[in-house]
Structures are given as structure tokens and as C-alpha cells.
Motif scaffolding. Sequence first.
Motif, short mmCIF file in Angstrom:
data_model
loop_
_atom_site.label_atom_id
_atom_site.label_comp_id
_atom_site.label_asym_id
_atom_site.label_seq_id
_atom_site.Cartn_x
_atom_site.Cartn_y
_atom_site.Cartn_z
N GLU A 185 -25.81 -3.25 1.88
CA GLU A 185 -26.56 -2.06 1.48
C GLU A 185 -26.83 -2.09 -0.02
N GLU A 186 -27.99 -1.64 -0.40
CA GLU A 186 -28.33 -1.53 -1.81
C GLU A 186 -29.02 -0.20 -2.04
N TYR A 187 -28.79 0.36 -3.22
CA TYR A 187 -29.36 1.65 -3.58
C TYR A 187 -30.33 1.47 -4.74
N PRO A 188 -31.18 2.47 -4.99
CA PRO A 188 -32.20 2.29 -6.03
C PRO A 188 -31.63 1.78 -7.35
N ARG A 189 -32.24 0.71 -7.85
CA ARG A 189 -31.79 0.07 -9.08
C ARG A 189 -32.36 0.79 -10.30
N THR A 190 -31.55 0.91 -11.34
CA THR A 190 -31.98 1.49 -12.61
C THR A 190 -31.55 0.56 -13.73
N ASP A 191 -32.47 0.21 -14.60
CA ASP A 191 -32.18 -0.63 -15.76
C ASP A 191 -31.96 0.25 -16.99
N ALA A 192 -30.76 0.17 -17.56
CA ALA A 192 -30.45 0.99 -18.73
C ALA A 192 -31.10 0.41 -19.98
N ALA A 193 -31.75 1.27 -20.74
CA ALA A 193 -32.36 0.86 -22.01
C ALA A 193 -32.09 1.94 -23.05
N VAL A 194 -31.83 1.52 -24.27
CA VAL A 194 -31.65 2.48 -25.35
C VAL A 194 -32.97 2.63 -26.09
N ILE A 195 -33.18 3.82 -26.65
CA ILE A 195 -34.32 4.08 -27.51
C ILE A 195 -33.80 4.90 -28.68
N CYS A 196 -34.08 4.46 -29.88
CA CYS A 196 -33.40 5.05 -31.04
C CYS A 196 -34.40 5.45 -32.12
N LEU A 197 -34.30 6.68 -32.57
CA LEU A 197 -35.04 7.14 -33.73
C LEU A 197 -34.18 6.88 -34.96
N VAL A 198 -34.60 5.92 -35.74
CA VAL A 198 -33.87 5.56 -36.96
C VAL A 198 -34.50 6.29 -38.13
N HIS A 199 -33.70 7.05 -38.87
CA HIS A 199 -34.20 7.78 -40.03
C HIS A 199 -33.27 7.53 -41.22
#
Length: 318
Positions: free
Chosen positions: A171-185
Motif C-alpha cells: 500500500e502507498e499513500y499520496p506522496r509529498t515532497d518537502a521543500a523549504v522556502i525562505c525570505l532572507v532579509h
Amino acid sequence: MSFDLVGLPALSRFTIDRSEPLRGDSERIAALWPKARMIVVDTRGRTLVAEHGTRVVDRPAVEFGEQPPLGSVLLGEQDGVAYFAVLMPAEEGEQVPVGRSWVLPELTEEPQWLDLRQAGATLDDMSAGLFTTAAALFQWHRLGKFCARCGSPTGLEKSGWVSVCSGCGREEYPRTDAAVICLVHDGADQVLLARGPEWPEGRFSVLAGFVEAGESLEACVAREVLEEVGVTVRDVRYLGSQPWPFPRSLMIGFEAVADPAEPLVPADGEIAEAMWVSRDDVRKAIEVPGSVPGLGLAGGASIAFRMLQSWSGAAHSG
């Protein structure tokens, strides 16, 4: 100077009960089917949107058959009404199982076929959640037709939420790929923006990248910023998250502080150009697109837009 998001990112909104126990309950689904509603997503990732872009068009589910059609997915339930989605062909000449005319009497305008990038920021909360979930599931279906263990074809169960291998039963469930998004200030009034080589001239956004195996989110932020623009960050802080089903990412938003005196070194092949931009220019570019020459920003459906809007103090839009 830290900040918080002024509101949920556009595609993070979901108002109905996802109803996980309902997905495998065929008797209850049958009982709900006469009042259920159906949205259609085409193979280009579009659905019909009406009411000045504020809601997806749904139809009585019974127009699609006496039971959920093969390949349809259950999105959730609200007030005794179940919501489903079905995938249809998008190419000219293919059969389109849409039931009756799509110009419904209750609509004040003829609906348009729009994708999430086009409509995500204007849809109401319920529509945004339904469309985002449907798009994510259908992308997973498209990419997961074979078992990752033995390579045999897979079949869908539990209203499209479980993939079962025909060979080994995995059995497999919906796959999600983790990604970061960063506001650098810089801790004051400058933000670091960059442009990918495939983007048009003048379009910029904040930095992002996929999380690697064995890596924490915070470590990924530091690594990605350093790799992409050659800058070291500190004070990494979580802001919020948003599904981004292109094809199956979860964007996890952060802010971080960097020294603008550090030289920017754009990664060859990944970053075409990077620059520090003032808070005033970001605010103007959001409130009046095109008002700052050479500075186009991320669309309103993205978490990047919400991050820049929140940091700059721009008036609410999208």
C-alpha cells in the motif's frame, strides 16, 4: 526585525472535513451520493471557475453515474454533502464526461477553465481547498502507476487515497515532497530576491529548495541559501506552509537574516541573478504591479507572495 504572515497562504485554505474514515465506507458513500457534488479537473490541471474567479463550478454527482466513477476522488464532506473530483481529458477530440451544459442557470457568468496558479489567489476558502486537494491527488495518481517495490501496476482504493500493488500488495499513500522556502532579509529594510534561469527577465522571488534525506528543515534553509547565492544565514524562524501540487510539494516557509555586505554568488545553472531590494520597492511592486521597473514578483497563489506581502507591509491583495 521578525514578522508573521498576515494570513494563510492562498493554497493552504481548506474549510470542509476531509473525512478520512468516509473514504473506505462504501455504504455511507452510497447514501451520500444522491446529494453529492462533483468538480472536474482536466489533464492540464484546470477546473471550471466562475463568479469572478471566486469559486469552482461543481455539479450534481449523479450526473456522472449511479456511483462514483472509476478514478474519482473523495475530497471531503460538509453539512451532509460529499464533494468529489474526477479527471477528464483535455485534448481536443477526446471524450469529455461532463454531463449536461456547463453554463448553469445559477451562474452569473460563463465559467472559465483555469489552473491553480491562475485562480488560487481569488478563490474562496472552500474552493481553494477543494481544487488544491484534487490537483494534488490527480498528480499523485499520474506519477504512481507502478509499485516502488516490485514494479507491478497499482490500483486505487479508498476513494483514490490509497494505491495498492497488484503484485505484492504493498500500500502507498499520496506522496509529498518537502521543500523549504525562505525570505532572507537584513533585519531591517532589505530583502534578498533571486531569479531562476528559466524565469522571464525581471521576475524575482525568495529562495527555495528541496529537503534532502537526513536533513532538518533549518539545515536545509542554511544549505540552500548558501548554495544558491553564497550567503550565510542566521536566526532561521518558521512562518507557515502551503501545499504546492506542481507536482507534489509542500512548501515550508521560513525567514532568516543575512548580512547584505556579503558578496552574492549566484549558483551557475540555478540562479540567473540575485539582488537586495528595499522594503518600499517590494511594497510598491505588490500594490501596483509594474510600478517598479525590473521588479516583478511571485503570483498571489504562492506562499512567496504572502511572505513578501507580510514582510513589506503591502496592502492586502489576492
